[in-house]
Design an enzyme around this catalytic site. Sequence first.
Site, PDB file in Angstrom:
ATOM      1  N   GLU A   1      -2.598   0.411   7.740  1.00 36.89           N
ATOM      2  CA  GLU A   1      -1.738  -0.396   7.215  1.00 36.89           C
ATOM      3  C   GLU A   1      -0.243  -0.567   6.816  1.00 36.89           C
ATOM      4  O   GLU A   1       0.832  -0.718   6.666  1.00 36.89           O
ATOM      5  CB  GLU A   1      -1.708  -1.690   6.030  1.00 36.89           C
ATOM      6  CG  GLU A   1      -1.607  -2.947   5.773  1.00 36.89           C
ATOM      7  CD  GLU A   1      -1.948  -3.031   4.601  1.00 36.89           C
ATOM      8  OE1 GLU A   1      -3.591  -3.627   4.546  1.00 36.89           O
ATOM      9  OE2 GLU A   1      -1.458  -4.885   4.028  1.00 36.89           O
TER      10      GLU A   1
ATOM     11  N   HIS B   1       0.965  -1.163   0.152  1.00 35.74           N
ATOM     12  CA  HIS B   1      -0.387  -0.135  -0.035  1.00 35.74           C
ATOM     13  C   HIS B   1       0.947   1.666   0.190  1.00 35.74           C
ATOM     14  O   HIS B   1       2.180   1.292  -0.309  1.00 35.74           O
ATOM     15  CB  HIS B   1      -0.785  -0.483   0.996  1.00 35.74           C
ATOM     16  CG  HIS B   1      -1.703  -1.361   1.354  1.00 35.74           C
ATOM     17  ND1 HIS B   1      -2.375  -1.509   0.268  1.00 35.74           N
ATOM     18  CD2 HIS B   1      -1.100  -2.856   2.104  1.00 35.74           C
ATOM     19  CE1 HIS B   1      -3.153  -3.204   0.883  1.00 35.74           C
ATOM     20  NE2 HIS B   1      -2.079  -3.383   1.441  1.00 35.74           N
TER      21      HIS B   1
ATOM     22  N   HIS C   1       2.957  -6.782   4.835  1.00 36.78           N
ATOM     23  CA  HIS C   1       1.355  -6.880   4.340  1.00 36.78           C
ATOM     24  C   HIS C   1       0.978  -6.359   6.313  1.00 36.78           C
ATOM     25  O   HIS C   1       1.635  -7.539   6.925  1.00 36.78           O
ATOM     26  CB  HIS C   1       1.007  -7.072   4.284  1.00 36.78           C
ATOM     27  CG  HIS C   1       0.410  -6.706   2.289  1.00 36.78           C
ATOM     28  ND1 HIS C   1      -0.024  -6.009   2.272  1.00 36.78           N
ATOM     29  CD2 HIS C   1       1.557  -7.152   1.512  1.00 36.78           C
ATOM     30  CE1 HIS C   1      -0.032  -5.596   0.778  1.00 36.78           C
ATOM     31  NE2 HIS C   1       1.416  -6.409   0.413  1.00 36.78           N
TER      32      HIS C   1
ATOM     33  N   GLU D   1       1.924 -11.821   6.381  1.00 36.90           N
ATOM     34  CA  GLU D   1       1.072 -10.722   6.663  1.00 36.90           C
ATOM     35  C   GLU D   1       0.990 -10.442   8.619  1.00 36.90           C
ATOM     36  O   GLU D   1       1.276 -11.705   8.712  1.00 36.90           O
ATOM     37  CB  GLU D   1      -0.268 -11.240   6.405  1.00 36.90           C
ATOM     38  CG  GLU D   1      -1.331 -11.372   4.909  1.00 36.90           C
ATOM     39  CD  GLU D   1      -1.894  -9.948   4.229  1.00 36.90           C
ATOM     40  OE1 GLU D   1      -1.754  -8.775   5.983  1.00 36.90           O
ATOM     41  OE2 GLU D   1      -2.643  -9.979   3.362  1.00 36.90           O
TER      42      GLU D   1
HETATM   43 ZN   LIG Z   1      -2.475  -5.153   2.660  1.00 33.30          ZN
END
Ligand SMILES: [Zn+2]
Length: 289
Positions: free
Chosen positions: A139, A125, A192, A256
Amino acid sequence: MTKKFPNLFMILFFTFIVSFITSMSDAKAHQMGEVNSQSSLNVRENPSETANIIGSLEPNERVEYIAVDDGWGQITYKGQLGYISTDFITSEGSESAGNGSNPSNDMEGSPGAGHIQHIVLDPGHGGVDPGALGHNLQEKEITLDVAQRVEAQLKNEGIDVTLTRSTDATTSLAERATVANQSGADLFVSIHANASTSNFARGIETYYSSGSQESRNLANTLQMQITDGVETIDRGIIESNFYVLRTTTMPSALVELGFVTNGQDASLLRTDSFRNQAASSIVTGIKNY
Ligand SMILES: [Zn+2]
């Protein structure tokens, strides 16, 4: 009367358990999907049917989105943040939801330590796209911060690092893949943080592209390191067709680091100690690959 009470209690109890399990099974927030509407699908400024339309997606177009609210997915559309109705999206990600396998020691085919000279780190992002949001965490801030900690540690080890973004800049998935493929790097690691419409969902998971044993090995070693000694749930490694995984030419994995939407994960994710530990674990994982 005395018999009615336990029955009612049991019904409430099972309703709670069923809704808990349901919320766990569709917990995955970052998803791949395909537009299944007959005509084009509106992209809106906000997750509401009355929000301004900023563009549209074509039938059968593939899209990556974050499930943000009941029935809405957050996307980046032409460098802008947008929302689509997930009623018109066939999710490709849901098939593997909750299907993660725990890391094992099947390290066959791994080139071994010492061969890794150059890494591409991909902080997820950025810019107009904040990624997952929850508990006052963004995030995009977590991913860049952790990536920069990994970068510093890798450079100390004499390993070259290319970042797909080093500032809070809007960066398309295609740009990230191009940077990676032109770098000649040995490995690609995308960083992430997760989100879910369920506050219960928590834990760490790592994705790899289907059909690549090297990528599976990389995901495996990263997942083992990152979950080691951390007070959260090991959600395992999961196959996925995420754009950055299927378009990069070197072994690649996407980690993640936990759910910003879960209170316990969020309190980990905001600390220096967890971010440093996650960064060291990623470095160890890369060196052990
Ligand atoms: Zn993400």
